[in-house]
Every structure is written in structure tokens, then in C-alpha cells.
Design a protein around this motif. Structure first.
Motif: not given
Ligand code: SF4
Ligand code: SF4
Lengths: 374, 414
Positions: A11-14, A56-59
Motif C-alpha cells: 500500500v505504501n508504494d503500489p 504521495r508526491s506533490q502535484i
């Protein structure tokens, strides 16, 4: 939970999980964006389906293609694509649901060259014969298109196997939900969220095994009598919940989420694929029998009556309605659902979510006040 | 209603009064339908209206009503009322205004006549389906959804079958609600008239290829009302015939809508109804003429798929191929085609908070246009009805800078 760490990592990094799976198994990785994608067909093609949610990153890059009044889900998925983080995907599948996803497909196709691109242009209504026939046509075409893209035959036998796997997954999650509804302290809501989410990311055969083991593990635990003051029982409804923090916030305030009406939750598992004739029409059957998402039309009131039914079945005391900012389909349904709940004497609280990282202190105060009232 | 139309100061004169008279008569007809034993259907702007006309059902267009609400600057009040009912301020302002207007009978004409049925075609957006569900609950009347699958890249045989089958379902629906059979000959006739109307409308828009252009997009926004609300009637055909003659005459005499037209611009997305006059003047000050737009041409853009000898059989395809039901690449192709046809120097894009399907993808179209034709574009952030999203000073600064860019571009001979 013994396997929790594995769920959490996926889930943290699919996309990282998918990359590793591809290296180990050689399976093609196929991304998708909505629960109306028939995962069984992807599995039967020997590929691996991963549902993308947000980022999870900034857009940043997505701002060059989508205005600020687009929901964070669509912007986030596009950001994943534009940033190159989704490069490992062998293909993407876009089902037709809301206006925003519709344009996401276009923008993705025009800007992200990696892999094949399939649109599953579902009917918008599901309540007429012609719409049902069309849906069947669309899924048949999807099977052909995917088979063509992967250059591999998708056999009925493989579909049967995929249906069986998915039914194990759905049935197991359902049993876990039921157990937890009996005893909400069995596991934190956040863990349940992680587990459901992991089922849309991890290798499905492995997931089915791990879920059966987890189920057995929880069964032994569930015999222990719950201690302490029983929490207030709540059902979560509305748009996609992409905010694990909401669960602890509600629990710390004295509530327990005993059920939900999310496509990333109960709507994902609540309908098994029926027994019967050929596998494809049974997959179609599941979509037709499932309670609809607000971007689809079935009738004028089943979404509200379904929710009221859930509250009664699960013996819940109230509903929290999550509304993701800029989500049109849910925003249109909220007033009528609220009215129906009011009429049924079920208290409801609206929780508006601006962006995925914003469940702040003010929200907590409101939740506490709401729970006190129940 | 008459002094509330925003376009009163534009210069296409002769037909204007006629238009106002026709629209007034139309709304009086609709509002007195019950007394005259006629049924009223609410229908989406891009929906197949011809079967309604053929069955003598009065079509009413909440979107046209929404435009009137916007133009009368009554949008904020009605939108706020919808928000008080629980509807998010991020929803389409046509929908918000219509939903609250139905409960208070407000707006410039005291509300629309209550519907006997609702006809919703999703060839423009998914919003209309949700909106019409709300109204079906409120008015407790039957709802028909004409589902036109989205054409990302192709009009597949599956879509074709489905779209066509629904035409028959639609007719049965109408026959069920009215308890009458539809006359197929009458239907053919209405189909022919509708086609003729769309054709004339296209010809009217085509007169803008003349230099100077005899009309502006602001004129088109005004004259559009009939092809939306009275499509399929002889009245609209006669009206557009008159308008066409007027425009052709002006073109021939070299009379431009903007005296001293220097720059030719293309408008994208819905009009900003409550600032039409202001915008028209702003551009005119710069000798810039908005000669064409992607919005008003939507009512004739897919005409080529109509077969007048088989209207019922071919209309499904034409309606499914509407502009907003196409993938962004196809929209960009159409925009490029218009740039060439009307000899456009720059594009004005209304980034419309209310209309996600029209606005998402605009940035990509902008890039394609810049790359393939080397012409600049201006993005105006606003909303078609809800004035709270409009900043006059910001828009003004942007328009000034944009025209300056076009000027330089032209001097440099692009
Ligand atoms: S349904 Fe709502 S949350 Fe989901 S993609 Fe569409 S607008 Fe965003
Ligand atoms: S303005 Fe856009 S969202 Fe609103 S009804 Fe028209 S097409 Fe749909």
C-alpha cells in the motif's frame, strides 16, 4: 496480524510493489482507475492488475494539464503518470465513469506513451435491456482488446480460475468485515483499510492465500470478549477514502467504523460472481447486481435505501459522509442521501475533504461533537 | 426578459427583435401548456428533441434557462440557494441554479413550467444525468436517459447498436407517457426541418469567414437560442433564413461587426453570460473580433451524419458524435480546422469551473494549437453563471497582454 507488514508495504508504494512483482514473475502490469474494471479478465490474461489511487508526491506536472478544480484523485493519478513513476506499467485501463476520469483517459493517452491504453466505455445506465446487452458487448470487446494487446489468448478456463480467486478474496474480506463489525476492537480501522487496499495491489493468488490465513488468525482472536466502553458504531459513505488518518481520528474520538459504502471498501467485495453459464456473462452479472456507484444510473433511490439498510444491518448509530472536493457524482447525491437518512432518523455528518493530507484538528472537534450527539 | 439579455448592444439589429418575440411566445406557450392540454418535457441542450416535436410535446431546456439566469445576473442568488440545500458550490452552475429555481420559482421568468417527463442525453456531460435524477425525484415524473457512450477514439459497432436501439426505446417512452402513437411521417417531416435549421445555422456561422466578419461570437451566443430551443420547428428555419440573408448582405457590403477589425479570434467553451457586454466591448476596443467559437457550432457540427431520408436511424449517430462527446485529440482537430477556416489569430479559452468535460483538456488543446499553428491563446478563469468566480481586473489585464502578443505575432508575420 502476521501478514500485515506485507500488506502495508504494498500500500505504501503500489508501483514499486508492481515493479518487483514484474521482475520476479514476468507478469505484465496493468494499471486501472476504478472498480468497474473487470479484474478477472486481466487476471485470466496472465497479467497483474493494480489500481492507482492518487499520489504521495506533490502535484506539479499535472497542473500543466488539469485545472485546480479537478479532484485530487484524478490529478494525483496523472501526476504518477507524468512523473514517470508509472513507467513500469505495460498498459492502462480507463473505465468510463465520471467526467473527470473521462478526460483523464484522454490526457493520459496524449501525454504518457508507456504501454497500451484501453477504454472500457461502460453504459451510464444499467437498468434497461439494451444497456445490459451493451455492457456484455463492452466486456466481450475488452476481452478481445486485452488479448490483442498482450498477444495472449484469454480462455474460459483461465476466467473460471480468476473468478474463483477473486471470490475467495471477496469472501474473505467480507468475513473479516463481519467479524470486525461484531467486535470492532479486533483490529484498527486503518489496518482494515490497508488490507482492502492491498487486495487491489498485490498478486491476487498470494492475496487470496494471505487473506485466508489472516481470517483464521483473526478468528482465534475474535473469541476474546471485547473490553472497555463500547464505541459508537458508524458507517462511512460517500466518495473514495484515501485518508488512512481518518480511521484513527474517529476511533480516538470514541467511534468505530463498522461498515462502509466505498468502491474501495464494501462495494468491492459485497457482490460475488454468481454461479451459472459462461464466465463472461457472470462477470457482467456481478456489475449489474452490484449497488451502483453514483456515476451510474440504476434508479432514483437505491443508493440511499442501500445505505439505510447497511446502517440497520450493522446496527450502526450514525453515518459519516466523506465528500472529496470537486467530486461531482457524489456531491449530487449527498443532499438526497442526507434527506433519506434524516427521514429514517439516522444522524449524518458531512466531512469535506480538500486534499489527501488535510484531516486536521478542526475536523477532529467536529467528529467528537457528532459522536457525543449519538 | 427583454432588457435582461446581455447582447442588446451588439450590432446585428434586424433579427434581434424577432428573436425576442419568438422566445417570449415560446415561453408563454410552455408556461400555459397545461391549460392547452399539452405536455412539457425538460430536455438537455444536446438531446434528440425531434421526437418530442413530432409528438407535439413542448420541449423546455433548463440549460437555456440557466443561460438566461446568468445573463440576468441572478446566478449568485440561485446558486447560493442550492448550496443551502446541500449542493456543493463546485457543481455546474446551470444545475445549481435550476435545482434551486425549481423549488422557489425564481429567475427572470418566474421559473420553468413543471415537466411531465424528463429527457436526459449525456452527450455533453455526466452532470446532466445526476441533475436530471435530482429533478426526477423532485417532480416525481418519468426520466428517460439517452445514453451516448463517450467516443474517446472511435464510434464502435457496439456503440452504434446501443445508440440506435435507444432511439426506439425513446419513442416508446414518449408513447407511454402521452398514451399516443408517434406519427412516422410527421417524424420524417420534423427531421427534415431540424436538418434544414442546423444547416442554416451552420451557414450563418460560416458568414464569419468574410473579412471583416459580419458577426461576432457574442452575436452567435444570442442567436443560438432558437437552434437550441426550437430545433425542428419551421419557425427556427424561417428565422435563420432571415438572419442568414442579413449576414450575407452585411458581408457583401463589407460591414464588419467590429469596425476596423484587426484581429480575428476564436472563443472556446460556454459564454460568460453575465459579462457578455463587457467582454464584447473589451475586445472591440482592441479591434479584435471573436469571429467563431466551439460552443455554438456544437448544434450543427455532427450534421453530416444525418440522413434526412432516415432521420430516426441516423440521428442516434449524429447525437452521439457531438463535440463534447469526443476525445481531446478530436476536439483539437476541430479547433485547428476552425482556425484555418476562419483565419484565426488567437484563441480565447474560458476555463469554466462549472463545466469539467469542456475545460479539462483545454491546456492540451492550447499546446497543440501553439505547436501546430503558432498562434497564442488566452485563458480566462471564470464560470458561465456564477459571478463569484470572475475577477474583472484580472481578466482585463490578461486581455490587454494577449492582444499585445497577437499584435507582435502579426508584425513578426508569424
Ligand atoms: S468519481 Fe469523484 S473522486 Fe472519483 S474520479 Fe470522479 S470526480 Fe474524482
Ligand atoms: S455546463 Fe457542462 S457540466 Fe453543466 S450541463 Fe453543460 S455540459 Fe454539463
Amino acid at each position: 496480524m502476521k501478514h500485515f507488514h506485507e500488506f502495508q508495504q504494498a500500500v505504501n508504494d503500489p508501483l514499486d510493489y508492481a515493479r518487483n512483482l514484474k521482475n520476479d514473475s514476468g507478469k505484465e502490469i496493468v494499471g486501472y482507475v476504478c472498480s468497474y474494471v473487470p479484474e478477472e479478465i486481466i487476471l485470466a490474461a496472465g497479467a497483474h492488475p493494480v489500481r492507482l489511487f492518487d499520489t504521495r508526491s506533490q502535484i506539479g506536472l499535472a497542473d500543466l494539464h488539469l485545472q485546480s478544480y479537478c479532484c485530487s484523485l484524478v490529478r494525483g493519478i496523472l501526476e504518477e503518470g507524468l512523473s514517470g513513476r508509472a513507467d513500469g506499467l505495460d498498459g492502462m485501463i480507463f473505465p468510463h465513469t465520471c467526467d473527470s476520469i473521462q478526460r483523464l483517459s484522454d490526457i493520459w493517452r496524449m501525454n504518457i506513451p508507456a504501454g497500451f491504453h484501453l477504454d472500457v466505455i461502460l453504459p451510464v445506465k444499467l437498468d434497461t435491456d439494451s444497456a445490459r446487452d451493451y455492457l456484455t458487448d463492452v466486456l466481450r470487446k475488452f476481452r478481445e482488446d486485452l488479448s490483442g494487446s498482450l498477444e495472449r489468448e484469454i480462455t474460459d478456463a483461465a476466467l473460471e480460475k480468476a473468478i474463483a480467486t477473486m471470490n475467495v478474496i471477496r469472501q474473505s474480506i467480507r468475513s473479516i468485515y463481519e467479524m470486525r463489525s461484531q467486535n470492532p476492537r479486533l483490529m484498527p480501522g486503518q489496518d482494515l483499510y490497508t488490507l482492502v487496499r492491498a487486495s487491489m495491489i498485490m498478486d491476487r493468488d498470494r492475496m487470496a492465500e494471505l487473506l485466508l490465513e489472516t481470517l483464521a488468525e483473526l478468528q482465534t482472536k475474535s473469541d476474546q470478549a471485547p473490553s472497555g466502553k463500547p464505541p459508537k458504531r458508524l458507517v462511512l459513505a460517500g466518495g473514495i477514502c484515501n485518508q488512512p488518518d481518518i480511521y484513527p481520528m474517529i476511533e480516538e474520538s470514541g467511534g468505530a467504523i463498522v461498515w462502509d459504502d466505498f468502491c474501495t471498501g464494501a462495494r468491492y467485495f459485497s457482490q460475488m460472481i454468481p454461479e451459472g453459464a459462461d464466465p463472461l456473462s457472470r462477470i457482467t452479472g456481478r456489475f449489474l447486481n452490484r449497488i451502483v456507484c453514483p456515476a451510474k444510473h440504476m434508479d432514483l433511490d437505491s443508493r440511499a435505501s442501500h445505505l439505510i439498510g447497511l446502517v440497520k444491518e450493522q446496527n450502526a448509530q450514525g453515518v459519516i459522509f466523506l465528500l472529496l472536493k470537486f467530486c461531482d457524482p457524489h456531491a449530487f447525491d449527498y443532499p438526497y442521501i442526507r434527506q433519506s437518512l434524516d427521514k429514517a432518523g439516522i444522524p449524518v455528518m458531512l466531512m469535506e475533504i480538500n486534499d489527501p493530507a488535510s484531516a486536521g484538528g478542526q475536523m477532529k472537534t467536529r467528529v467528537e461533537a457528532f459522536l457525543e450527539m449519538l | 426578459m427583454s432588457d435582461k439579455n446581455p447582447e442588446k448592444d451588439t450590432k446585428t439589429v434586424k433579427s434581434e427583435k424577432k428573436m425576442r418575440d419568438i422566445m417570449t411566445a415560446y415561453y408563454i406557450d410552455a408556461k400555459t401548456a397545461r391549460q392547452n392540454n399539452k405536455k412539457v418535457a425538460w430536455i438537455t441542450s444536446g438531446g434528440p428533441v425531434e421526437p418530442l416535436i413530432a409528438m407535439d410535446i413542448i420541449p423546455v431546456y433548463p440549460e437555456n434557462h440557466g443561460a438566461m439566469i446568468g445573463a440576468s445576473k441572478m446566478g449568485i442568488d440561485l446558486c447560493e440557494k442550492a448550496e443551502a440545500m446541500g449542493y456543493s458550490s463546485d457543481l455546474c452552475s446551470y444545475a445549481r441554479a435550476d435545482i434551486s429555481c425549481a423549488t422557489v420559482n425564481g429567475g427572470p421568468i418566474g421559473g420553468l413550467p413543471a415537466p411531465d417527463m424528463l429527457v436526459c442525453c449525456n452527450n455533453i456531460c455526466g452532470t446532466v444525468m445526476k441533475w436530471y435524477e435530482v429533478q426526477a425525484r423532485y417532480f416525481q415524473v418519468p426520466l428517460f436517459i439517452y445514453d451516448t457512450p463517450f467516443l474517446h477514439t472511435e464510434y464502435s459497432p457496439e456503440i452504434k447498436r446501443y445508440a440506435k436501439r435507444q432511439m426506439e426505446e425513446y419513442i416508446s417512452f414518449l408513447e407511454g407517457v402521452t398514451g399516443r402513437k408517434m406519427g412516422r411521417d410527421r417524424m420524417m417531416e420534423v427531421g427534415r426541418i431540424s436538418y434544414a435549421g442546423s444547416q442554416l445555422w451552420q451557414e450563418v456561422l460560416d458568414t464569419a469567414v468574410s473579412k471583416p466578419s459580419p458577426m461576432t461570437a457574442f452575436d452567435a451566443f444570442f442567436h443560438l437560442a432558437l437552434i437550441v430551443t426550437l430545433r425542428g420547428t419551421q419557425q427556427s428555419v424561417d428565422y435563420y433564413r432571415g438572419l442568414l440573408a442579413e449576414m450575407q448582405e452585411r458581408a457583401k457590403a463589407g460591414i464588419g461587426a467590429i469596425p476596423g477589425e484587426k484581429y480575428r479570434l476564436l472563443w472556446d467553451n460556454l459564454p460568460i453570460w453575465y459579462r457578455m457586454k463587457w467582454l464584447a466591448e473589451k475586445f472591440a476596443e482592441h479591434d479584435a473580433c471573436l469571429v467563431a467559437d466551439t460552443y455554438t457550432s456544437a448544434w450543427c457540427g455532427s450534421m453530416q451524419y444525418i440522413d434526412v431520408h432516415d432521420f430516426i436511424g441516423s440521428a442516434a449517430e449524429a447525437y452521439t458524435r457531438s463535440y463534447l462527446n469526443l476525445g481531446v485529440e478530436k476536439m483539437a482537430r476541430i479547433v485547428l480546422g476552425m482556425i484555418d477556416k476562419y483565419d484565426i489569430d488567437g484563441i480565447v479559452m474560458h476555463s469554466n469551473r462549472s463545466c469539467k468535460p469542456y475545460s479539462f483538456g483545454q491546456f492540451d488543446i492550447q499546446k497543440i494549437v501553439e505547436r501546430e499553428r503558432g498562434i497564442p491563446s488566452l485563458l480566462i478563469e471564470a464560470d458561465m453563471v456564477d459571478e463569484r468566480s470572475f475577477s474583472e481586473s484580472q481578466v482585463e489585464t490578461r486581455i490587454d497582454a494577449f492582444i499585445e502578443m497577437i499584435r507582435e505575432n502579426k508584425v513578426a508575420g508569424r
